[in-house]
Scaffold this active site. Structure first.
Site: not given
Length: 631
Positions: A67, A176
């Site tokens: 992306h 994360c």
């Protein structure tokens, strides 16, 4: 926003022809350009490849989501592509990838691509969705699958909300390091499992674009338990007095039922804000080791830039020295700059281990303890001890001062913590840790002197192996000092060849291992491994320290064996290097340089193969809180 608003049928590639990672990216980008989603192929590809350089978007389980938020994007879109045979995409689990989602988002405006990426991540936690995608053969089937999945999600959410007053209520935080895929996968896994178990849940996500669905004070007060599924620091002081489970984000994905059960039934430890940095885990030794590993990795990750930056400049300085001489300005300037960075290695390692354990109060005594370790020849092993010692000492000081008068509360952070922490850690390092490693150092030197030079091959093997024991620490220094002493007294450079090979093998072997055994290392480890080619070639053993600190038994054990073999071979083949440093840059002035290279390669490949076979796959390390593996 729904996924199908951007997942266009005309963009889909149901039978990818590409067979490698870059070719897959090129084929998908070509499709976007063909349908006027982007207006500049090279600019968009640059954005995609820059993202891949940070961490592979191959998430595992056969899925990749490249992306980019890019000025070449004319209109936002998601391209779905499917490979029937699978492609080696450098995925985090080391497996081939069959399903690809390329997200193109224009610059400016909202974080559209992140919203879609989060939404896709939530859907792709479902094994049924993944299997159905693999079986799909038309664009219409793909869109229908996501439409059905979203409807089921809405129904489940509505059902979960209805009648929730009588249910157990659990709150959670997922996070994360880069806050994209695993953050939202853990969120969705917890929500789904809670719905199945009849437990009400609220999940706060700490993603790339900040915290979303932030838990309110009322929700925290009402919660029966708290789940922290995170691999980075999150604000947990707000949960003071609540039952709190702290786990890696992967546990939120793979052990959702266990976490919800423990949090909702009071099987979690009560969090006390004053000791919030201590382990709140109840999984015995496994969780204790997870905590130790997480603290260790915090130190290693902060030390790594000093190793890479300082090491490469030192390597360049040796090249200048070989070409221009030791008095050249280029050599002295580069060597001084690189050496200055290296002086911070152990203090930074120790300081940030202590910071991970005891938060900011641990930083000062940790760094000071690391510096004392350096000055007392305790090496990086002494630095490890200093870091953990400082962290645990600071937590004890916090406990001792928890009943300090409220009126004097401000004195703790600004006066008592730094003074008491520095004093206690400094005394322990000065009188215990430093002398302990000094005894080891002197013992090694005496051992070498008593061994003598009668058995040259054995002596070369011992010296080479010692260079890999602590990689710049007292054992390494003992072997190096012994060889320097022999060289200075006799002019014989044979033992210098042994220690030079022994010191070059650990970083070179790690670099080779990260290339040959890609699925055993994370993306960041593989990037760091490449720099070890330069560091190893320059006889800078410290390039291996971050790997040795993260996995000491395997890295040090395999390095000692390869270095011992390499050191012994230099003596067998009568290799001599009349220079105390420089690595490959100085072998031209030695005797039998080709045999030097042969010994170096043999030892390096032996270590690389043993280490590669010994290490677990990166996905297993991820389950043990290896935060570099997560995205």
């Amino acid at each position: 926003m729904k996924i199908n608003d951007l997942l266009r049928k005309d963009l889909m590639i149901m039978d990818l022809q590409a067979t490698d990672k870059e070719a897959v990216i090129d084929e998908m980008i070509s499709q976007l350009y063909k349908h006027d989603v982007i207006n500049d192929v090279s600019t968009f590809k640059e954005g995609i490849m820059n993202r891949e350089a940070q961490t592979s978007t191959g998430l595992g389980n056969g899925i990749a989501m490249p992306h980019s938020k890019n000025k070449a994007v004319v209109k936002p879109a998601v391209l779905f592509a499917k490979s029937t045979s699978g492609v080696d995409y450098d995925a985090l689990d080391g497996q081939s990838v069959e399903l690809f989602f390329m997200i193109a988002a224009p610059e400016g405006g909202n974080n559209l691509h992140l919203e879609v990426l989060a939404s896709l991540s939530r859907k792709l936690i479902d094994d049924e969705v993944i299997e159905s995608l693999k079986q799909s053969s038309t664009p219409e089937q793909v869109q229908a699958l996501f439409e059905e999945s979203e409807e089921e999600t809405e129904v489940t959410a509505a059902q979960a909300e209805a009648g929730s007053k009588d249910k157990k209520f659990v709150i959670a935080v997922t996070a994360c390091p880069t806050g994209i895929a695993h953050t939202y996968m853990a969120e969705d896994a917890l929500k789904k499992k809670a719905a199945e178990m009849g437990v009400e849940i609220r999940v706060e996500t700490n993603g790339t674009d900040g915290a979303k669905n932030v838990l309110t004070k009322e929700e925290i007060e009402r919660a029966d338990g708290v789940i922290i599924a995170a691999d980075k620091k999150v604000d947990i002081a707000r949960f003071n007095g609540k039952p709190v489970l702290q786990r890696p984000v992967s546990a939120g994905i793979n052990k959702a039922e266990e976490l919800i059960t423990k949090a909702s039934t009071g099987q979690a430890p009560i969090l006390h804000a004053e000791a919030s940095n201590e382990s709140s885990s109840d999984e015995g030794n496994e969780s204790a080791w997870q905590g130790i590993y997480k603290d260790l990795m915090n130190g290693v990750s902060h030390m790594l830039p000093f190793v890479v930056g300082g090491g490469i400049l030192l390597a360049i300085s040796f090249l200048f020295e070989a070409q221009l001489g030791p008095d050249s300005t280029l050599f002295t300037s580069f060597n001084t700059i690189g050496g200055s960075a290296f002086e911070f290695l152990i203090p930074i390692l120790a300081g940030y281990i202590a910071y991970s354990i005891a938060d900011r109060p641990g930083l000062l005594p940790g760094m000071a303890g690391g510096l004392i370790a350096v000055n007392s020849d305790a090496g990086f092993l002494g630095g490890l001890v200093a870091g953990f010692l400082a962290g645990y000492v600071m937590n004890l000081i916090k406990k001792a001062l928890k009943n300090f008068p409220k009126s004097l509360e401000g004195l703790k952070a600004i006066l008592l913590y730094p003074v008491l922490g520095l004093l206690l850690v400094g005394l322990l390092m000065f009188f215990l840790v430093g002398p302990f490693f000094a005894v080891i150092n002197n013992g090694m030197i005496n051992f070498l002197e008593n061994l003598g030079t009668g058995n040259a091959v054995l002596l070369g093997a011992v010296l080479g192996g010692m260079m890999a024991v602590d990689m710049g620490g007292p054992v390494n220094k003992a072997a190096y000092a012994f060889s320097i002493g022999i060289f200075g007294d006799t002019g014989d450079g044979s033992l210098m060849a042994a220690v030079m090979v022994g010191g070059m093998i650990p970083p070179l072997a790690i670099a080779i291992s990260t290339l040959v055994f890609k699925n055993k290392y994370t993306h960041i480890e593989r990037q760091s491994g490449l720099t070890n080619f330069v560091l190893g070639a320059s006889f800078i053993t410290e390039g291996a320290i971050p790997f040795a600190a993260a996995d000491p038994l395997r890295v040090i054990g395999s390095s000692i064996l390869g270095a011992a073999i390499g050191g012994g071979l230099t003596q067998l083949w009568n290799v001599s290097i009349p220079a105390p440093h420089g690595g490959l840059f100085v072998i031209g002035i030695g005797e039998n340089p080709l045999w030097f290279i042969a010994a170096l390669l043999i030892g390096s490949f032996i270590t690389a193969i043993i280490l590669g076979l010994w290490k677990p796959k990166a996905s297993q390390a991820d389950a043990n809180v290896k935060t570099e593996d997560l995205i």
